[in-house]
Design a protein around this motif. Sequence first.
Motif, PDB file in Angstrom:
ATOM      1  N   ASN A   1     -33.658  -9.265  38.508  1.00  0.00           N
ATOM      2  CA  ASN A   1     -34.935  -8.535  38.551  1.00  0.00           C
ATOM      3  C   ASN A   1     -34.708  -7.053  38.850  1.00  0.00           C
ATOM      4  OD1 ASN A   1     -36.606 -10.629  37.898  1.00  0.00           O
ATOM      5  ND2 ASN A   1     -37.525 -10.870  39.923  1.00  0.00           N
ATOM      6  N   ARG A   2     -33.840  -6.755  39.810  1.00  0.00           N
ATOM      7  CA  ARG A   2     -33.541  -5.353  40.126  1.00  0.00           C
ATOM      8  C   ARG A   2     -32.832  -4.672  38.944  1.00  0.00           C
ATOM      9  NH1 ARG A   2     -37.058  -3.832  43.876  1.00  0.00           N
ATOM     10  NH2 ARG A   2     -36.720  -4.806  45.920  1.00  0.00           N
ATOM     11  N   TYR A   3     -32.059  -5.435  38.228  1.00  0.00           N
ATOM     12  CA  TYR A   3     -31.404  -4.922  37.019  1.00  0.00           C
ATOM     13  C   TYR A   3     -32.443  -4.542  35.973  1.00  0.00           C
ATOM     14  CZ  TYR A   3     -29.086  -5.595  32.436  1.00  0.00           C
ATOM     15  OH  TYR A   3     -28.658  -5.468  31.126  1.00  0.00           O
ATOM     16  N   LEU A   4     -33.436  -5.407  35.798  1.00  0.00           N
ATOM     17  CA  LEU A   4     -34.506  -5.087  34.844  1.00  0.00           C
ATOM     18  C   LEU A   4     -35.287  -3.868  35.298  1.00  0.00           C
ATOM     19  CD1 LEU A   4     -35.866  -8.668  33.972  1.00  0.00           C
ATOM     20  CD2 LEU A   4     -34.277  -7.250  32.639  1.00  0.00           C
TER      21      LEU A   4
ATOM     22  N   LEU B   1     -25.192  -3.191  38.427  1.00  0.00           N
ATOM     23  CA  LEU B   1     -25.061  -4.136  37.315  1.00  0.00           C
ATOM     24  C   LEU B   1     -25.386  -3.445  35.991  1.00  0.00           C
ATOM     25  CD1 LEU B   1     -24.540  -7.041  36.371  1.00  0.00           C
ATOM     26  CD2 LEU B   1     -26.973  -7.521  36.780  1.00  0.00           C
ATOM     27  N   LYS B   2     -26.426  -2.621  36.011  1.00  0.00           N
ATOM     28  CA  LYS B   2     -26.771  -1.857  34.802  1.00  0.00           C
ATOM     29  C   LYS B   2     -25.614  -0.961  34.389  1.00  0.00           C
ATOM     30  CE  LYS B   2     -29.823   1.826  33.136  1.00  0.00           C
ATOM     31  NZ  LYS B   2     -30.899   2.783  33.489  1.00  0.00           N
ATOM     32  N   ALA B   3     -24.999  -0.302  35.363  1.00  0.00           N
ATOM     33  CA  ALA B   3     -23.881   0.583  35.046  1.00  0.00           C
ATOM     34  C   ALA B   3     -22.712  -0.194  34.447  1.00  0.00           C
ATOM     35  CB  ALA B   3     -23.429   1.307  36.318  1.00  0.00           C
ATOM     36  N   LYS B   4     -22.591  -1.453  34.834  1.00  0.00           N
ATOM     37  CA  LYS B   4     -21.465  -2.256  34.342  1.00  0.00           C
ATOM     38  C   LYS B   4     -21.713  -2.827  32.947  1.00  0.00           C
ATOM     39  CE  LYS B   4     -18.644  -6.333  35.373  1.00  0.00           C
ATOM     40  NZ  LYS B   4     -18.447  -7.500  36.255  1.00  0.00           N
ATOM     41  N   VAL B   5     -22.920  -3.383  32.721  1.00  0.00           N
ATOM     42  CA  VAL B   5     -23.154  -4.120  31.464  1.00  0.00           C
ATOM     43  C   VAL B   5     -24.170  -3.446  30.554  1.00  0.00           C
ATOM     44  CG1 VAL B   5     -22.570  -6.282  32.613  1.00  0.00           C
ATOM     45  CG2 VAL B   5     -24.979  -5.607  32.421  1.00  0.00           C
ATOM     46  N   GLY B   6     -24.733  -2.307  30.980  1.00  0.00           N
ATOM     47  CA  GLY B   6     -25.733  -1.644  30.145  1.00  0.00           C
ATOM     48  C   GLY B   6     -26.954  -2.507  29.957  1.00  0.00           C
ATOM     49  N   ASP B   7     -27.441  -2.643  28.720  1.00  0.00           N
ATOM     50  CA  ASP B   7     -28.629  -3.452  28.454  1.00  0.00           C
ATOM     51  C   ASP B   7     -28.280  -4.817  27.873  1.00  0.00           C
ATOM     52  OD1 ASP B   7     -27.750  -2.773  25.953  1.00  0.00           O
ATOM     53  OD2 ASP B   7     -29.615  -1.791  25.302  1.00  0.00           O
ATOM     54  N   ALA B   8     -27.024  -5.251  28.079  1.00  0.00           N
ATOM     55  CA  ALA B   8     -26.554  -6.490  27.447  1.00  0.00           C
ATOM     56  C   ALA B   8     -27.343  -7.714  27.878  1.00  0.00           C
ATOM     57  CB  ALA B   8     -25.069  -6.697  27.761  1.00  0.00           C
TER      58      ALA B   8
ATOM     59  N   TRP C   1     -26.515 -14.999  31.267  1.00  0.00           N
ATOM     60  CA  TRP C   1     -26.100 -14.063  32.315  1.00  0.00           C
ATOM     61  C   TRP C   1     -25.967 -14.654  33.715  1.00  0.00           C
ATOM     62  CZ3 TRP C   1     -29.775 -14.176  36.035  1.00  0.00           C
ATOM     63  CH2 TRP C   1     -31.108 -14.424  35.683  1.00  0.00           C
ATOM     64  N   LEU C   2     -26.483 -15.873  33.954  1.00  0.00           N
ATOM     65  CA  LEU C   2     -26.565 -16.381  35.325  1.00  0.00           C
ATOM     66  C   LEU C   2     -25.213 -16.417  36.032  1.00  0.00           C
ATOM     67  CD1 LEU C   2     -28.336 -17.504  37.580  1.00  0.00           C
ATOM     68  CD2 LEU C   2     -27.942 -19.804  36.654  1.00  0.00           C
ATOM     69  N   GLU C   3     -24.198 -16.968  35.402  1.00  0.00           N
ATOM     70  CA  GLU C   3     -22.906 -17.111  36.088  1.00  0.00           C
ATOM     71  C   GLU C   3     -22.294 -15.746  36.398  1.00  0.00           C
ATOM     72  OE1 GLU C   3     -18.546 -19.311  35.643  1.00  0.00           O
ATOM     73  OE2 GLU C   3     -20.068 -19.559  34.074  1.00  0.00           O
ATOM     74  N   GLU C   4     -22.340 -14.832  35.420  1.00  0.00           N
ATOM     75  CA  GLU C   4     -21.734 -13.512  35.650  1.00  0.00           C
ATOM     76  C   GLU C   4     -22.497 -12.735  36.712  1.00  0.00           C
ATOM     77  OE1 GLU C   4     -20.480  -9.442  33.222  1.00  0.00           O
ATOM     78  OE2 GLU C   4     -20.865 -11.316  32.126  1.00  0.00           O
ATOM     79  N   VAL C   5     -23.823 -12.800  36.670  1.00  0.00           N
ATOM     80  CA  VAL C   5     -24.612 -12.081  37.663  1.00  0.00           C
ATOM     81  C   VAL C   5     -24.436 -12.708  39.043  1.00  0.00           C
ATOM     82  CG1 VAL C   5     -26.949 -11.418  38.365  1.00  0.00           C
ATOM     83  CG2 VAL C   5     -26.275 -11.255  35.966  1.00  0.00           C
ATOM     84  N   ARG C   6     -24.317 -14.022  39.076  1.00  0.00           N
ATOM     85  CA  ARG C   6     -24.099 -14.697  40.361  1.00  0.00           C
ATOM     86  C   ARG C   6     -22.806 -14.208  41.013  1.00  0.00           C
ATOM     87  NH1 ARG C   6     -24.645 -20.399  39.202  1.00  0.00           N
ATOM     88  NH2 ARG C   6     -22.584 -20.200  38.251  1.00  0.00           N
ATOM     89  N   ASN C   7     -21.722 -14.139  40.241  1.00  0.00           N
ATOM     90  CA  ASN C   7     -20.446 -13.671  40.780  1.00  0.00           C
ATOM     91  C   ASN C   7     -20.529 -12.204  41.186  1.00  0.00           C
ATOM     92  OD1 ASN C   7     -19.308 -16.203  40.312  1.00  0.00           O
ATOM     93  ND2 ASN C   7     -18.525 -15.629  38.283  1.00  0.00           N
ATOM     94  N   PHE C   8     -21.206 -11.410  40.359  1.00  0.00           N
ATOM     95  CA  PHE C   8     -21.354  -9.981  40.647  1.00  0.00           C
ATOM     96  C   PHE C   8     -22.150  -9.781  41.932  1.00  0.00           C
ATOM     97  CE2 PHE C   8     -23.480  -5.881  40.299  1.00  0.00           C
ATOM     98  CZ  PHE C   8     -22.455  -5.043  39.874  1.00  0.00           C
ATOM     99  N   ALA C   9     -23.261 -10.524  42.048  1.00  0.00           N
ATOM    100  CA  ALA C   9     -24.127 -10.402  43.223  1.00  0.00           C
ATOM    101  C   ALA C   9     -23.423 -10.889  44.473  1.00  0.00           C
ATOM    102  CB  ALA C   9     -25.419 -11.190  43.005  1.00  0.00           C
ATOM    103  N   ASN C  10     -22.688 -11.992  44.367  1.00  0.00           N
ATOM    104  CA  ASN C  10     -21.968 -12.526  45.528  1.00  0.00           C
ATOM    105  C   ASN C  10     -20.938 -11.523  46.038  1.00  0.00           C
ATOM    106  OD1 ASN C  10     -21.366 -15.109  47.163  1.00  0.00           O
ATOM    107  ND2 ASN C  10     -19.345 -14.511  46.420  1.00  0.00           N
TER     108      ASN C  10
END
Length: 580
Positions: A184-187, A213-220, A229-238
């Motif tokens: 949500n914060r990414y959006l 996250l935006k800086a890392k993946v742009g608008d992907a 995106w769930l698994e990648e965002v989960r690892n990134f957020a953790n």
Amino acid sequence: MNLFSDIRALTIDALADLAREGVIPEGLPTDAVAVEPPRDAAHGDMATNAAMVLAKPAGMKPRDIADALVTRLTADPRIDVAEVAGPGFINIRLSAQVWQQVVAAVLAEGTAYGRSDMGQGARVNVEYVSANPTGPLHVGHTRGAVFGDALASLLEFAGHDVTREYYINDGGAQVDVLARSVYNRYLEAHDLTVDWPEGTYPGDYLIEVGEALKAKVGDAFVDKGEQFWLEEVRNFANDAMMDLIRKDLALLGVEMDVFSSEKALYGTGQIEAAIDALRAKGLIYRGTLEPPKGKLPDDWEAREQTLFKSTDYGDDVDRPIQKSDGGWTYFAPDIAYHYDKTQRGFDALIDVFGADHGGYVKRMKAAVAALTDGRVPLDIKLTQLVKLTRGGEQLKMSKRAGTFVTLADVVELVGRDVTRFVMLTRKNDAPLDFDVDKVLEQSKDNPVFYVQYAHARVMSVLRKAAEQGITADDAALRAADLTRIDHPAEHALAAKLAEWPRLVEIAARTHEPHRVAFYLYELASGLHGLWNRGNDDTSLRFLQDDPDTSRAKIALARAVSVVIAAGLGILGVEPAQEMR
């Protein structure tokens, strides 16, 4: 030097002499013989229960043993008087030279005075904080962090080999909720409007994570289903939350030796191995549980589950470790995690949990007892709630977290040293009132200030001595003529110094670092009291006209500062050099 241990050893030797002479039977058990400070200081410097605890196994009257023991004790030059009191307790008064020797020992050993080999190098794992990686640490975590860290330092001081460990609870559904919140914060970082369902984490601390996250993946990930995106965002957020938690811990001066991950237990066979170890002992079975005692929920349904026979080890009921659908319960990975700790060769385990984990104590102790056949003890310490107030109002909200007061908020308000000391001014299982205004006061009622002021006062004496041309460095103080420490008030302060090694061992044995804070307050009170008496009795002042007398008096004050510094070191607090 441990004066209480020394006098206890003298007592045991005297009893052995009496046995050889036939005064008392040989082979009497002496484990219960204690030498302690008397409850009433007017009764002496020490008291022993030797005659009382040996009377029954000896088949003798306590006073008969006590009378014979007193004769032996008073033959030692360290003891001025030994008297029988009541039914058979022995009160002991020590000679002036003993207190001078205590001061000399403190100056000779420095902050190592009071260190003990009690632990004999036993390997102890202390797990503390272990917060869910879903946000910054809050004030409750702060208490657990300080308590666990001080306990670890105390055990090290008492001769244990300690590992500080943080268990990352990253295997549950809350990490998926975190990932969705970060998404949500990414959006929002893409200037999109989002909904915040109940149960998500809307705190401002995730704004930076969304932007990162935006800086890392742009608008992907924009307009993509969570399967993308769930698994990648989960690892990134953790990872981002653990970086935040490490920074919070650094604000308190807490450094962990090991970070262990719950998630890492899944899919590696570690959970299965731990359960198989219990199964091999006949402690895993298929069965159904009774409904919770005293109530029958409307949705209660008796269903067969895989259970751990924890009642064999003191638990109230057997505990499910696998659900009817085959998934593991929350308890299963915790069993596996503790099994891993026992496999790493620790001799004892300590877990520091929040107050809301009280129901978890018996089952976890049962699991460790079962896995190790009782060889590895597990002590679980619960830290009760902290009520943070300012201006008479309770603080409940953080600008950053939105729903709670963070660790960073507390440190910003009062500083690291005050935070740590105040968190140890109550026993861990007692609620703690943390009054921000009170802990910043400069008064006797503020224990942090009172202890720090005592240390700063001694530092000021050393500075004034230098200004007056009196050589009072540690080498000069060690060479001072300590027979000039001759007043009962000075002896009383030295007696408090003598209690420090005993206090360390008791606090370490009971896993109670708050005892150190209490002792430091009492020692500081003794220093302040002697200082104040010097206002009326000039012979008690630390600075005298005669340099040699000054050095002796300053040696006593310096010994106090040394022990305060050692105690504050255990608590993780820097001793004050001056008060501002």
